[in-house]
Design a protein around this motif. Structure first.
Motif, PDB file in Angstrom:
ATOM      1  N   MET A  91      49.510  43.981  30.023  1.00 53.03           N
ATOM      2  CA  MET A  91      50.555  44.380  29.089  1.00 53.03           C
ATOM      3  C   MET A  91      51.353  43.199  28.571  1.00 53.03           C
ATOM      4  SD  MET A  91      51.630  47.828  31.143  1.00 53.03           S
ATOM      5  CE  MET A  91      53.240  48.019  30.437  1.00 53.03           C
ATOM      6  N   LEU A  92      51.650  42.223  29.427  1.00 53.73           N
ATOM      7  CA  LEU A  92      52.542  41.142  29.004  1.00 53.73           C
ATOM      8  C   LEU A  92      51.819  39.823  28.748  1.00 53.73           C
ATOM      9  CD1 LEU A  92      55.380  42.043  31.500  1.00 53.73           C
ATOM     10  CD2 LEU A  92      55.467  42.325  29.034  1.00 53.73           C
ATOM     11  N   GLY A  93      50.541  39.782  29.014  1.00 59.60           N
ATOM     12  CA  GLY A  93      49.746  38.625  28.614  1.00 59.60           C
ATOM     13  C   GLY A  93      49.804  37.402  29.506  1.00 59.60           C
ATOM     14  N   VAL A  94      50.094  37.576  30.784  1.00 59.45           N
ATOM     15  CA  VAL A  94      49.993  36.447  31.710  1.00 59.45           C
ATOM     16  C   VAL A  94      48.518  36.072  31.859  1.00 59.45           C
ATOM     17  CG1 VAL A  94      50.341  35.756  34.134  1.00 59.45           C
ATOM     18  CG2 VAL A  94      52.068  37.145  32.976  1.00 59.45           C
ATOM     19  N   ASP A  95      48.253  34.810  32.035  1.00 59.17           N
ATOM     20  CA  ASP A  95      46.862  34.367  32.133  1.00 59.17           C
ATOM     21  C   ASP A  95      46.193  34.935  33.385  1.00 59.17           C
ATOM     22  OD1 ASP A  95      44.574  32.715  31.445  1.00 59.17           O
ATOM     23  OD2 ASP A  95      45.110  31.621  33.275  1.00 59.17           O
ATOM     24  N   GLU A  96      45.061  35.605  33.164  1.00 56.91           N
ATOM     25  CA  GLU A  96      44.403  36.302  34.275  1.00 56.91           C
ATOM     26  C   GLU A  96      43.954  35.326  35.365  1.00 56.91           C
ATOM     27  OE1 GLU A  96      41.316  39.040  33.248  1.00 56.91           O
ATOM     28  OE2 GLU A  96      41.350  39.799  35.317  1.00 56.91           O
ATOM     29  N   GLY A  97      43.403  34.211  34.971  1.00 60.94           N
ATOM     30  CA  GLY A  97      42.919  33.218  35.933  1.00 60.94           C
ATOM     31  C   GLY A  97      44.024  32.739  36.847  1.00 60.94           C
ATOM     32  N   SER A  98      45.200  32.442  36.237  1.00 61.56           N
ATOM     33  CA  SER A  98      46.261  31.937  37.109  1.00 61.56           C
ATOM     34  C   SER A  98      46.849  33.052  37.978  1.00 61.56           C
ATOM     35  CB  SER A  98      47.367  31.246  36.302  1.00 61.56           C
ATOM     36  OG  SER A  98      47.701  31.998  35.176  1.00 61.56           O
ATOM     37  N   TYR A  99      46.833  34.285  37.477  1.00 59.94           N
ATOM     38  CA  TYR A  99      47.330  35.414  38.295  1.00 59.94           C
ATOM     39  C   TYR A  99      46.574  35.454  39.634  1.00 59.94           C
ATOM     40  CZ  TYR A  99      48.712  40.226  39.551  1.00 59.94           C
ATOM     41  OH  TYR A  99      49.203  41.335  40.195  1.00 59.94           O
ATOM     42  N   TRP A 100      45.232  35.394  39.545  1.00 60.55           N
ATOM     43  CA  TRP A 100      44.431  35.504  40.777  1.00 60.55           C
ATOM     44  C   TRP A 100      44.404  34.198  41.561  1.00 60.55           C
ATOM     45  CZ3 TRP A 100      43.924  40.192  42.190  1.00 60.55           C
ATOM     46  CH2 TRP A 100      43.676  41.222  41.270  1.00 60.55           C
ATOM     47  N   SER A 101      44.260  33.060  40.842  1.00 60.10           N
ATOM     48  CA  SER A 101      44.069  31.811  41.589  1.00 60.10           C
ATOM     49  C   SER A 101      45.343  31.383  42.317  1.00 60.10           C
ATOM     50  CB  SER A 101      43.580  30.698  40.659  1.00 60.10           C
ATOM     51  OG  SER A 101      44.585  30.432  39.701  1.00 60.10           O
TER      52      SER A 101
END
Lengths: 271, 260
Positions: free
Chosen positions: B176-186
Motif C-alpha cells: 500500500m505505501l510502497g516500501v521496497d520489498e527487498g529491504s523489508y525482508w532483508s
C-alpha cells in the motif's frame, strides 16, 4: 462377584455421624444401617441432607464425627486408591443423571468399562447393549444426552451405574420431576434390578408413595435426626405426628405452614 | 475502622487460601499429565477445541495488528528516511511483544473463558462428582488433557499470530505505501536474532499458555456450582489472565532484554 453371600449382614453401617455445612448442622449424631440385598429408603423433606448422606457414604464428604463403614471398610480411613476400588463396587444415580454431555449414550455407558477393565471393544459393545436393553433404551444408543428426556437420562444413568456390576446402588431423588409413565418405569426398574442383580439399593427421596411401594425399610430424617424408622407398614402406622404429617403431606402440623415470623397483626400495622 | 481491618483480614485470608488451593490443584493436574500421554485421543480432541477453534480469531487479529504496525511504523520511520527498516520494526515488535501478549489475551478470551465455563458447568451438573463416584479421577480424565493442550497450543498460536502479522505489515507497508520489498525482508533477516528475539518470544508464549490454562481450569473447577457462580468464574478467568499476562510480560521482558 457373588453378591448373594451374607444376605442378612449390613452392607453400610453409619455410627454416630455428625456433619455440618458451614455453620449449619446437617446431621446430629445419627446412626443407621443398610441391609444387604434390600431396598432401603431414606426419606425427609428437602434440605435435610439426604444427598449429603449419600456423598458421605460415597466418601465425597467427610463427617465431622463418627464412622461410616461400607462392606466392612471404613470409608474415611481408606487411602485414595482403595477408596476408588471401593467405589467401583458402588453405583450412584445422580438427580440430574450426571451424564457426560460431550459423548453419546453408548460412550457414556462404555466409559466406566473402558476406564476400569481391559475388555475388548466387542466385549464392551455386548455389555453396553445388555445394560441398555435392561433399561429399555437399546435403540437410543446413538443419541446425545441433550436429546434425551429427563426420564430417559435417568435410565441411561442407571445403565451406567450398573455397568460395572456393583454390589449396591445409591439413588438420589430418582422420582423427582418425572411424568407418570417415566415414574412407573423407574419404580419398576429399581425393584427389578435390585432383585435380578442381587443388589442393595439405597433410595433417597421425598416422594412418599413411590418410595414406600418398593422399599423394604424406611428411615425418616428431619432436623439432623432420625425421627422414624421401620417397614413401610410400620411407618404408615407410626404414632409420631411428624411422620404422619410427612407421609400424608398435610400442610400444617408439627411442621408449620408459616415460616417463623412475628405476629401477623403486629407485622401489618408496624410503621 | 475495625470493619476495615476485619475485611482486610478476610480478603487476605481468602486470597491465600485460594492460592493454596490453586497450587495444590496445579500439582494434581501436572501429575495427571502422565496418564494423558498413553491416550492421545483425549489430547487431540482438546487440541482441536482449544487450538484449532482459536485459529480464526488469531489469524484475523494478527493480520490487522500487523497492518496497523506497518502503517504507524511507516509514518514514523519515513520522517527519518528510514522506511527500509519497517520490516525489522514490524517483525521485532511482533515476535518479542505483541505476538505472545496479544495472542495470549485473545487465547484467554476465546479458549480460557470456554474452558472455565465448560468445567464450571460440568461441576454444576454433577458430571465431575459423577465421575468421582465411578472411580474415575476427573482431574486425570478431564482437566489434565485440557491443560496440556492449552500449554501446547499457545506457543503455536503466538507463532501464527506473529507470522500473519509480518504478512500484514508487508501488505500495509510494501503493497500500500510502497516500501521496497527487498529491504523489508532483508532488513528483517539481518537484524532479527534467533536467540534474542524468536526464542525469547516462544518462552514468553509458553509461560502465558501455562498460566492462562492454569487460571482458566482452576476457576472452572473452583467455581460455585450455580449459573451465577459459573458466570463470575468466567469473568475472573478473563480478568485475572489479562493481569497475569501483562505483569508476567513485564517481568520476562525485564529479565530477557533489560539489564535489571
Amino acid at each position: 462377584m457373588d453378591n448373594s453371600v451374607n444376605l442378612n449382614s449390613d452392607i453400610v453401617s453409619i455410627q454416630n455421624v455428625s456433619f455440618s455445612h458451614g455453620s449449619r448442622k446437617i446431621f446430629d449424631d445419627i446412626s443407621l444401617t443398610i441391609q444387604r440385598g434390600k431396598i432401603t429408603a431414606v426419606m425427609g423433606p428437602s434440605g435435610t441432607g439426604k444427598t449429603t448422606l449419600l456423598k458421605l457414604i460415597g466418601g465425597q464428604l467427610t463427617p465431622d464425627k463418627g464412622s461410616i463403614e461400607v462392606d466392612k471398610e471404613n470409608v474415611h480411613q481408606l487411602k485414595r486408591a482403595d477408596l476408588y476400588t471401593l467405589r467401583k463396587r458402588m453405583g450412584m444415580l445422580f438427580q440430574s443423571g450426571a451424564l457426560l454431555t460431550d459423548i453419546n449414550v453408548y460412550d457414556n455407558i462404555a466409559l466406566p468399562l473402558r476406564e476400569h477393565t481391559r475388555l475388548s471393544e466387542s466385549m464392551i459393545r455386548t455389555l453396553v447393549l445388555m445394560k441398555l436393553h435392561a433399561v429399555g433404551l437399546r435403540g437410543a444408543r446413538d443419541l446425545m444426552p441433550n436429546e434425551l428426556s429427563g426420564g430417559m437420562a435417568r435410565r441411561v444413568a442407571l445403565a451406567r451405574a450398573i455397568a460395572l456390576d456393583p454390589m449396591m446402588i445409591m439413588y438420589d431423588e430418582p422420582f423427582t420431576g418425572q411424568d407418570p409413565i417415566s415414574l412407573g418405569t423407574l419404580v419398576k426398574l429399581i425393584k427389578e434390578l435390585n432383585n435380578a442383580l442381587k443388589l442393595t439399593s439405597i433410595i433417597v427421596s421425598h416422594d412418599v408413595k413411590e418410595t414406600a411401594s418398593i422399599a423394604d425399610y424406611i428411615y425418616v430424617l428431619s432436623g439432623g435426626k432420625i425421627i422414624g424408622q421401620g417397614t413401610p407398614e410400620q411407618i404408615k402406622n407410626s404414632d409420631s405426628e411428624w411422620v404422619q404429617q410427612f407421609m400424608k403431606g398435610d400442610a400444617d402440623g408439627p411442621v408449620h405452614f408459616h415460616y417463623p415470623a412475628i405476629d401477623y397483626q403486629n407485622d401489618l400495622f408496624e410503621t | 475502622m475495625i470493619n476495615f481491618f476485619q475485611n482486610l483480614g478476610k480478603v487476605t485470608l481468602s486470597g491465600f487460601s485460594k492460592l493454596g488451593r490453586s497450587t495444590f490443584f496445579l500439582l494434581q493436574v501436572l501429575s495427571g499429565i502422565s496418564s494423558v500421554i498413553p491416550r492421545p485421543r483425549l489430547l487431540i480432541a482438546q487440541l482441536y477445541s482449544v487450538g484449532v477453534l482459536s485459529f480464526l480469531i488469531i489469524t484475523i487479529s494478527g493480520l490487522f495488528v500487523g497492518m496497523v504496525l506497518g502503517l504507524q511504523g511507516f509514518y514514523i520511520l519515513s520522517d527519518f528516511g528510514a522506511e527500509e527498516a519497517l520490516g525489522v520494526m514490524v517483525a521485532s515488535s511482533l515476535v518479542r511483544e505483541l505476538g505472545p501478549v496479544v495472542a495470549a489475551l485473545l487465547f484467554a478470551g476465546r479458549a480460557g473463558s470456554a474452558l472455565t465455563a465448560e468445567i464450571g458447568l460440568m461441576k454444576a451438573t454433577e458430571q465431575l462428582s459423577g465421575m468421582e463416584m465411578m472411580a474415575i479421577d476427573p482431574i486425570k480424565r478431564i482437566i489434565s488433557p485440557r491443560f496440556l493442550s492449552g500449554f501446547l497450543a499457545m506457543p503455536l498460536l503466538a507463532a501464527l499470530f506473529s507470522s500473519i502479522g509480518v504478512i500484514g505489515g508487508h501488505i500495509a507497508g510494501v503493497e500500500m505505501l510502497g516500501v521496497d520489498e527487498g529491504s523489508y525482508w532483508s532488513q528483517m533477516q539481518a537484524n532479527l536474532d534467533f536467540q534474542d528475539d524468536i526464542v525469547n518470544g516462544i518462552i514468553k508464549s509458553i509461560v502465558f499458555g501455562f498460566v492462562v490454562s492454569w487460571i482458566a481450569l482452576f476457576e472452572g473447577y473452583d467455581a460455585i456450582p450455580t449459573s451465577e457462580g459459573v458466570s463470575r468464574a468466567t469473568t475472573r478467568t478473563v480478568v485475572n489472565s489479562a493481569f497475569a499476562i501483562l505483569a508476567l510480560d513485564f517481568i520476562l521482558t525485564a529479565l530477557m532484554f533489560g539489564d535489571i
